[in-house]
Design a protein around this motif. Structure first.
Motif, PDB file in Angstrom:
ATOM      1  N   VAL A  69     -41.673  28.159  60.667  1.00  0.00           N
ATOM      2  CA  VAL A  69     -42.892  27.637  60.066  1.00  0.00           C
ATOM      3  C   VAL A  69     -44.070  28.344  60.728  1.00  0.00           C
ATOM      4  O   VAL A  69     -44.223  28.324  61.938  1.00  0.00           O
ATOM      5  N   VAL A  70     -44.885  28.983  59.913  1.00  0.00           N
ATOM      6  CA  VAL A  70     -46.066  29.686  60.423  1.00  0.00           C
ATOM      7  C   VAL A  70     -47.276  28.799  60.173  1.00  0.00           C
ATOM      8  O   VAL A  70     -47.538  28.416  59.029  1.00  0.00           O
ATOM      9  N   PRO A  71     -48.014  28.452  61.228  1.00  0.00           N
ATOM     10  CA  PRO A  71     -49.162  27.568  61.030  1.00  0.00           C
ATOM     11  C   PRO A  71     -50.275  28.255  60.257  1.00  0.00           C
ATOM     12  O   PRO A  71     -50.404  29.479  60.267  1.00  0.00           O
ATOM     13  N   GLU A  72     -51.077  27.455  59.582  1.00  0.00           N
ATOM     14  CA  GLU A  72     -52.222  27.970  58.837  1.00  0.00           C
ATOM     15  C   GLU A  72     -53.224  28.578  59.802  1.00  0.00           C
ATOM     16  O   GLU A  72     -53.371  28.119  60.923  1.00  0.00           O
ATOM     17  N   ARG A  73     -53.936  29.618  59.339  1.00  0.00           N
ATOM     18  CA  ARG A  73     -54.998  30.205  60.144  1.00  0.00           C
ATOM     19  C   ARG A  73     -56.181  29.261  60.160  1.00  0.00           C
ATOM     20  O   ARG A  73     -56.448  28.569  59.194  1.00  0.00           O
ATOM     21  N   GLY A  74     -56.900  29.292  61.241  1.00  0.00           N
ATOM     22  CA  GLY A  74     -58.107  28.488  61.340  1.00  0.00           C
ATOM     23  C   GLY A  74     -59.245  29.121  60.553  1.00  0.00           C
ATOM     24  O   GLY A  74     -59.058  30.064  59.776  1.00  0.00           O
ATOM     25  N   ARG A  75     -60.451  28.624  60.744  1.00  0.00           N
ATOM     26  CA  ARG A  75     -61.604  29.152  60.029  1.00  0.00           C
ATOM     27  C   ARG A  75     -62.129  30.431  60.653  1.00  0.00           C
ATOM     28  O   ARG A  75     -62.966  31.107  60.088  1.00  0.00           O
ATOM     29  N   ARG A  77     -62.550  34.205  61.728  1.00  0.00           N
ATOM     30  CA  ARG A  77     -62.189  35.470  61.078  1.00  0.00           C
ATOM     31  C   ARG A  77     -62.011  36.542  62.127  1.00  0.00           C
ATOM     32  O   ARG A  77     -62.513  36.437  63.233  1.00  0.00           O
TER      33      ARG A  77
END
Length: 82
Positions: A69-75, A77
């Motif tokens: 499971v790959v976690p979502e990227r944060g805000r 950049r």
């Protein structure tokens, strides 16, 4: 297995350890709720060995091994190269 209240286990640890080695795993309870087990090292190692599959078993298992499971990227950049 005998239940030992935390206070007794702390005050009589040597006796707890001797009983564990002689009679097997001992349970430590806090306010009547079982919290931990003191077990001989040979028993612990046997349980650890049984709990994890060998490399051969892992490679021959029918289940997929690469499902991570790959976690979502944060805000945040990426920085632009200078």
């Amino acid at each position: 297995m005998k239940n030992w209240p935390v206070q007794d286990a702390k005050a009589r640890f040597s006796e707890l350890l001797e009983t564990c080695l002689k009679d097997g795993p001992q349970i430590v309870a806090e306010r009547g709720a079982e919290m931990a087990v003191l077990a001989p090292i040979a028993e612990w190692r046997r349980l650890q060995q049984c709990a994890r599959p060998s490399l051969k078993e892992s490679l021959l298992a029918p289940a997929a091994r690469g499902d991570h499971v790959v976690p979502e990227r944060g805000r945040c950049r990426r920085r632009e190269p200078s």
